[in-house]
Design a protein around this motif. Structure first.
Motif, short mmCIF file in Angstrom:
data_model
loop_
_atom_site.label_atom_id
_atom_site.label_comp_id
_atom_site.label_asym_id
_atom_site.label_seq_id
_atom_site.Cartn_x
_atom_site.Cartn_y
_atom_site.Cartn_z
N SER A 14 0.92 -1.39 0.07
CA SER A 14 -0.03 -0.16 -0.10
C SER A 14 0.69 1.42 0.12
O SER A 14 0.38 2.08 -0.62
CB SER A 14 -0.98 -0.05 1.43
N ILE A 15 2.20 0.94 0.73
CA ILE A 15 2.90 2.73 1.07
C ILE A 15 3.46 2.23 -0.65
O ILE A 15 4.53 3.31 -0.83
CB ILE A 15 3.14 2.42 2.40
N THR A 16 3.81 1.63 -1.22
CA THR A 16 4.51 1.41 -2.71
C THR A 16 3.72 2.14 -3.60
O THR A 16 4.23 3.43 -4.49
CB THR A 16 4.83 0.03 -3.71
N ILE A 17 2.64 1.60 -3.97
CA ILE A 17 2.10 2.61 -4.42
C ILE A 17 1.41 3.84 -4.18
O ILE A 17 0.97 5.44 -5.00
CB ILE A 17 0.12 1.65 -4.56
N PHE A 18 1.08 4.45 -2.43
CA PHE A 18 1.08 5.65 -2.37
C PHE A 18 2.41 6.43 -2.86
O PHE A 18 2.02 7.49 -2.86
CB PHE A 18 1.48 5.68 -0.90
N ILE A 19 3.36 5.51 -3.04
CA ILE A 19 4.77 6.86 -3.42
C ILE A 19 4.26 6.56 -4.70
O ILE A 19 4.83 7.86 -5.85
CB ILE A 19 5.98 6.17 -2.96
N ILE A 20 4.29 5.63 -5.80
CA ILE A 20 3.80 5.77 -7.09
C ILE A 20 2.75 6.79 -7.70
O ILE A 20 3.18 7.39 -7.98
CB ILE A 20 3.58 4.58 -7.70
N GLY A 21 1.89 7.37 -5.85
CA GLY A 21 0.85 7.85 -6.43
C GLY A 21 1.27 9.21 -6.81
O GLY A 21 0.75 10.12 -7.01
N PHE A 22 2.11 9.24 -5.61
CA PHE A 22 3.15 11.04 -5.84
C PHE A 22 4.02 10.95 -6.72
O PHE A 22 3.61 12.53 -6.61
CB PHE A 22 3.51 10.61 -3.97
N SER A 23 4.66 10.72 -6.88
CA SER A 23 4.90 10.69 -7.94
C SER A 23 4.77 11.45 -8.50
O SER A 23 4.25 12.20 -10.00
CB SER A 23 5.68 9.47 -8.67
N LEU A 24 3.18 10.55 -9.47
CA LEU A 24 2.26 11.00 -10.25
C LEU A 24 1.33 12.61 -10.24
O LEU A 24 1.62 13.55 -11.14
CB LEU A 24 1.28 10.12 -10.91
N HIS A 25 1.78 12.54 -8.85
CA HIS A 25 0.23 13.60 -8.06
C HIS A 25 0.98 15.06 -8.50
O HIS A 25 0.79 16.18 -8.68
CB HIS A 25 0.12 13.29 -6.93
N THR A 26 2.59 15.33 -7.56
CA THR A 26 3.47 16.31 -7.96
C THR A 26 4.31 16.70 -9.14
O THR A 26 4.38 16.99 -9.34
CB THR A 26 4.70 15.89 -7.00
N GLN A 27 4.23 15.57 -10.87
CA GLN A 27 4.98 15.71 -11.23
C GLN A 27 6.03 15.61 -10.88
O GLN A 27 6.84 16.05 -12.01
CB GLN A 27 4.41 16.63 -12.22
N VAL A 28 6.87 14.86 -9.99
CA VAL A 28 8.15 14.70 -10.18
C VAL A 28 8.58 13.29 -10.05
O VAL A 28 7.86 12.49 -9.71
CB VAL A 28 8.13 15.28 -8.19
N ASN A 29 9.60 12.89 -10.36
CA ASN A 29 9.93 11.42 -10.46
C ASN A 29 11.19 11.20 -9.00
O ASN A 29 11.74 11.49 -9.46
CB ASN A 29 11.46 11.53 -11.93
N HIS A 30 10.34 10.21 -8.50
CA HIS A 30 10.62 9.29 -7.66
C HIS A 30 11.32 8.30 -7.87
O HIS A 30 10.89 7.13 -7.33
CB HIS A 30 9.81 9.79 -6.46
N GLN A 33 -5.74 0.90 -2.73
CA GLN A 33 -4.72 2.38 -2.67
C GLN A 33 -4.88 2.65 -4.43
O GLN A 33 -5.41 3.89 -4.56
CB GLN A 33 -3.95 1.97 -2.67
N ILE A 34 -5.40 1.34 -5.16
CA ILE A 34 -5.66 2.03 -6.62
C ILE A 34 -7.05 2.21 -6.63
O ILE A 34 -6.56 2.92 -8.08
CB ILE A 34 -4.92 1.04 -7.53
N GLY A 35 -7.55 2.15 -6.50
CA GLY A 35 -8.66 2.70 -6.14
C GLY A 35 -9.52 3.74 -5.63
O GLY A 35 -10.22 4.31 -6.78
N LEU A 36 -8.36 4.10 -5.30
CA LEU A 36 -8.80 5.61 -4.99
C LEU A 36 -7.72 6.56 -4.93
O LEU A 36 -7.83 8.33 -4.54
CB LEU A 36 -8.23 5.45 -2.98
N LEU A 37 -7.35 6.09 -6.52
CA LEU A 37 -5.42 7.15 -6.82
C LEU A 37 -6.27 8.42 -7.71
O LEU A 37 -6.31 9.71 -7.30
CB LEU A 37 -4.56 6.61 -7.67
N SER A 38 -7.87 8.26 -8.46
CA SER A 38 -7.96 9.09 -8.90
C SER A 38 -8.72 10.16 -8.21
O SER A 38 -9.51 11.40 -8.75
CB SER A 38 -8.91 8.17 -9.39
N PHE A 39 -8.92 9.89 -6.87
CA PHE A 39 -9.26 10.75 -6.08
C PHE A 39 -8.45 11.70 -5.63
O PHE A 39 -9.28 12.86 -4.85
CB PHE A 39 -10.28 10.65 -4.65
N TRP A 40 -7.49 11.76 -5.70
CA TRP A 40 -6.14 12.28 -5.39
C TRP A 40 -5.60 13.00 -6.29
O TRP A 40 -4.77 14.10 -6.07
CB TRP A 40 -6.00 12.58 -3.81
N LEU A 41 -5.17 12.35 -7.10
CA LEU A 41 -4.18 12.81 -8.09
C LEU A 41 -5.03 13.85 -9.22
O LEU A 41 -5.93 14.00 -9.17
CB LEU A 41 -4.22 11.74 -9.03
#
Length: 201
Positions: free
Chosen positions: A137-153, A193-201
């Motif tokens: 779950s925290i791995t998906i959170f980090i992937i989502g954050f990379s997409l959210h901030t448009q910063v390559n992590h 986590q994947i199902g909820l990504l669209s709510f905060w990306l």
């Protein structure tokens, strides 16, 4: 090697994942948050996801309802998971609100969903790996954050993908789970986590 692998099981125990997620959020976010805000949130997270659960485990151990923090027996999981779901509900309704920190709100909302699913799986005699739920779950959170901030992590994402494999290997090495339980834990952690990504990306 077995001792090294077991070390990862303790470092990435599910109780600590919430703390790691909050620290990563404040480290990666481009939004301003005061140190006081970070301190207050960390105190609440530590109390609700570490101190109260540890106190609960020791209480259950004195009653003979649990043998360790790892909850190796499937029958020992019902009470801790129910309490954990209640604590996560308090966290997202009273502390981490959607309008304040949506990224963390939906991460913990996903954690609540994963906890409820894990509780329900007990009744079909499936002991999904809670360690895998936490690390995936925290791995998906980090992937989502990379997409959210448009910063390559990419390096951070790669590190947590590697850690996911190490934790899975650790649980197998300790004979805590079989392959089916690890896969179930991975899916239970990832899908909400994947199902909820669209709510905060």
């Amino acid at each position: 090697m077995k001792k090294i692998l077991s070390f990862f099981s303790y470092v990435f125990h599910p109780m600590f994942i919430s703390v790691y997620a909050v620290l990563l959020y404040f480290f990666l976010t481009d939004r301003y948050h005061s140190y006081q805000e970070l301190f207050l949130i960390m105190i609440q997270i530590i109390i609700l996801t570490i101190l109260i659960p540890i106190s609960m485990f020791y209480f259950l151990m004195t009653l003979g309802k649990a043998n360790s923090l790892m909850l190796s027996e499937i029958t020992q999981r019902k009470i801790p998971l129910a309490i954990n779901a209640f604590l996560l509900y308090i966290l997202i309704t009273q502390s981490i609100r959607e309008e304040v920190i949506p990224e963390l709100y939906f991460f913990f909302f996903g954690a609540l969903a994963s906890t409820i699913i894990t509780f329900l799986l007990i009744f079909v005699n499936l002991k999904a790996s809670i360690h895998m739920i936490g690390i995936s779950s925290i791995t998906i959170f980090i992937i989502g954050f990379s997409l959210h901030t448009q910063v390559n992590h990419i390096y951070l994402v790669a590190t947590f993908l590697l850690l996911t494999g190490i934790v899975a290997t650790s649980r197998l090495s300790m004979k805590a789970h079989d392959g089916k339980e690890l896969i179930a834990g991975f899916l239970v952690g990832v899908l909400p986590q994947i199902g909820l990504l669209s709510f905060w990306l």
